[in-house]
Enzyme design. Structure first.
Site, PDB file in Angstrom:
ATOM      1  N   ASN A  74       0.836  -1.196   0.000  1.00  0.00           N
ATOM      2  CA  ASN A  74       0.000   0.000   0.000  1.00  0.00           C
ATOM      3  C   ASN A  74       0.873   1.249   0.000  1.00  0.00           C
ATOM      4  OD1 ASN A  74      -0.511   1.930   2.503  1.00  0.00           O
ATOM      5  ND2 ASN A  74       0.123  -0.064   3.351  1.00  0.00           N
ATOM      6  N   PHE A 103      -1.841   8.085   4.222  1.00  0.00           N
ATOM      7  CA  PHE A 103      -2.676   8.717   5.265  1.00  0.00           C
ATOM      8  C   PHE A 103      -3.908   9.414   4.692  1.00  0.00           C
ATOM      9  CE2 PHE A 103       1.146   9.389   8.381  1.00  0.00           C
ATOM     10  CZ  PHE A 103       1.081   8.054   8.751  1.00  0.00           C
ATOM     11  N   SER A 135       5.405   5.078   8.872  1.00  0.00           N
ATOM     12  CA  SER A 135       4.761   4.871   7.574  1.00  0.00           C
ATOM     13  C   SER A 135       5.734   5.272   6.472  1.00  0.00           C
ATOM     14  CB  SER A 135       3.500   5.719   7.443  1.00  0.00           C
ATOM     15  OG  SER A 135       3.098   5.737   6.079  1.00  0.00           O
ATOM     16  N   ASN A 193       4.953   6.077   3.518  1.00  0.00           N
ATOM     17  CA  ASN A 193       4.249   6.794   2.449  1.00  0.00           C
ATOM     18  C   ASN A 193       4.079   8.282   2.700  1.00  0.00           C
ATOM     19  OD1 ASN A 193       3.845   4.348   0.950  1.00  0.00           O
ATOM     20  ND2 ASN A 193       2.330   3.790   2.505  1.00  0.00           N
ATOM     21  N   THR A 194       4.704   8.802   3.747  1.00  0.00           N
ATOM     22  CA  THR A 194       4.711  10.246   3.997  1.00  0.00           C
ATOM     23  C   THR A 194       6.179  10.677   4.043  1.00  0.00           C
ATOM     24  OG1 THR A 194       2.611  10.199   5.194  1.00  0.00           O
ATOM     25  CG2 THR A 194       4.074  12.061   5.654  1.00  0.00           C
ATOM     26  N   LYS A 227       5.421   3.370  17.138  1.00  0.00           N
ATOM     27  CA  LYS A 227       5.404   2.293  16.126  1.00  0.00           C
ATOM     28  C   LYS A 227       6.571   2.465  15.175  1.00  0.00           C
ATOM     29  CE  LYS A 227       2.413  -0.064  12.824  1.00  0.00           C
ATOM     30  NZ  LYS A 227       1.029  -0.202  12.356  1.00  0.00           N
ATOM     31  N   ASN A 246       5.792  -1.655  11.391  1.00  0.00           N
ATOM     32  CA  ASN A 246       5.020  -1.156  10.264  1.00  0.00           C
ATOM     33  C   ASN A 246       5.389  -1.958   9.002  1.00  0.00           C
ATOM     34  OD1 ASN A 246       3.402   0.654   8.662  1.00  0.00           O
ATOM     35  ND2 ASN A 246       3.762   2.216  10.233  1.00  0.00           N
TER      36      ASN A 246
END
Ligand SMILES: Cc1cc2nc3c(=O)[nH]c(=O)nc-3n(C[C@H](O)[C@H](O)[C@H](O)COP(=O)(O)O)c2cc1C
Length: 360
Positions: free
Chosen positions: A109, A113, A177, A179-180, A219, A248
């Site tokens: 993925n 967010f 994450s 993706n940021t 996390k 994660n």
């Protein structure tokens, strides 16, 4: 759930985000049957002053907007971690951004967010606490994120802690994450210390009326270098964080994947993440000398997987990706298998098995 035997294959034929939307819709409308069976007493545990009827939780990302918390608790999860939630609503990355890798039992993925933001989630949680009956149990964690265009990422986490300290049973700083852009840099020692100083101060000021501060967990990513891992363990202990969530999704681990979407950018979850995340969990348990509860997540798809994480040092486990492939009956199955494994090895309580494989 019997209906899933028919619905599951249909849902899995849909484009993944459409399938997820339909699943959330069905959960919101009570179309997914609840499991009322009480949990085996072996699975119960008290952590941070909270009662967990069982150690199997829903990982962050499934219920980003805290819309189906009670429906998921009703499926038998001992706790649900909603989020990640960002201060302001945001769209996330362009679609497609969610890929099923069925042959690999994995997902990639790069959602970034997508979510409704603090206000919407706070309003929903306020309604929930207003209607919460005395019979309802289960722990609610809230996972905090940062807006992509934020000028001060740490301020986004402070805002989340201030906003939700009284609405969630525990809070998570998601600094992992992939993706940021820039988010994972917060795991580096200097940045992490600065972040924790600010966030812990925010927590202290938001504590009003609680006899203990809201548990705060961090996390972390599975792709950290060994020196970063040692730093994180040290800082977490020094700042008296309440726990670490490991881990994660991974930006690596692509070797050996055979599915069509294996080359997509984003975070990999599911079976191929199991070994790496469990090894990291074991390392962190050693580095923290078992002094801090750890949450093991990554590739859990059976009671044996959950048990391996617990023996490696996890007090609690979480899962997401296996649910995509196995359907909601998986939760009851994992709990039954886990209770049997504990009984076979003579453990009266799940807490007795935590970390038994990690000791050197
Ligand atoms: C579609 C998807 C979205 C996710 N979103 C989040 C998120 O918003 N915040 C977060 O901390 N983790 C998020 N995760 C990571 C999961 O919480 C979990 O750490 C990871 O998927 C490994 O567990 P699993 O192998 O059981 O899926 C997401 C995972 C997936 C598959």
């Amino acid at each position: 759930m019997n209906s899933y035997r028919f619905a599951g294959p249909l849902i899995r034929r849909l484009e993944p985000e459409a399938a997820h939307g339909l699943t959330l819709w069905a959960l919101r409308h009570g179309l997914v049957r609840r499991r009322a069976k009480p949990d085996d007493a072996r699975l119960a545990q008290r952590l941070w002053g909270l009662d967990f009827a069982n150690p199997v939780g829903l990982a962050a990302g499934f219920d980003k907007n805290a819309a189906v918390v009670d429906a998921m608790l009703g499926l038998g999860f001992g706790f649900v971690e909603a989020g990640s939630v960002t201060p302001r609503p945001q769209e996330g990355n362009p679609r497609p951004r969610l890929f099923r890798l069925s042959r690999d039992r994995a997902v990639i993925n790069r959602l970034g967010f997508n979510g409704e933001g603090h206000d919407a989630v706070a309003a929903r949680l306020a309604v929930r606490s207003g209607t919460r009956g005395s019979g309802r149990s289960g722990v609610l964690g809230l996972n905090l994120g940062a807006n992509r265009d934020s000028a001060d990422t740490a301020a986004d986490f402070e805002a989340g802690v201030r906003r939700f300290a009284l609405q969630a049973d525990y809070l998570v700083l998601n600094v992992s994450s992939p993706n940021t852009p820039g988010l994972r840099d917060l795991q580096a020692r200097g940045q992490l210390e600065a972040l924790l100083d600010r966030v812990l101060a925010a927590r202290a000021s938001a504590r009003a009326g609680r006899d203990r501060p809201t548990p705060l967990l961090l996390k972390i990513a599975p792709d950290l270098a060994p020196e970063d891992i040692a730093d994180i363990a040290e800082v977490a202990l020094a700042r008296a964080l309440d726990g670490l969530i490991i881990s994660n999704t991974s930006v690596g681990l692509r070797d050996g994947l055979s599915s069509r979407h294996a080359g997509e950018a984003g975070g990999l979850s599911g079976l191929p993440l199991f070994e790496r995340s469990t090894a990291l969990l074991r390392d962190v348990h050693r580095l923290t000398n078992g002094r801090m509860p750890l949450v093991g997540v990554g590739g859990v798809a059976s009671g044996a997987d959950a048990y391996a994480k617990i023996r490696a040092g996890a007090s609690l486990v979480e899962l997401y990706t296996a649910l995509v492939f196995e359907g909601p009956g998986l939760v009851a199955r994992i709990k039954a298998e886990l209770a049997a494994l504990l009984a076979d090895d003579g453990f009266a309580h799940v807490a007795d098995a935590v970390g038994v494989d990690a000791a050197n």
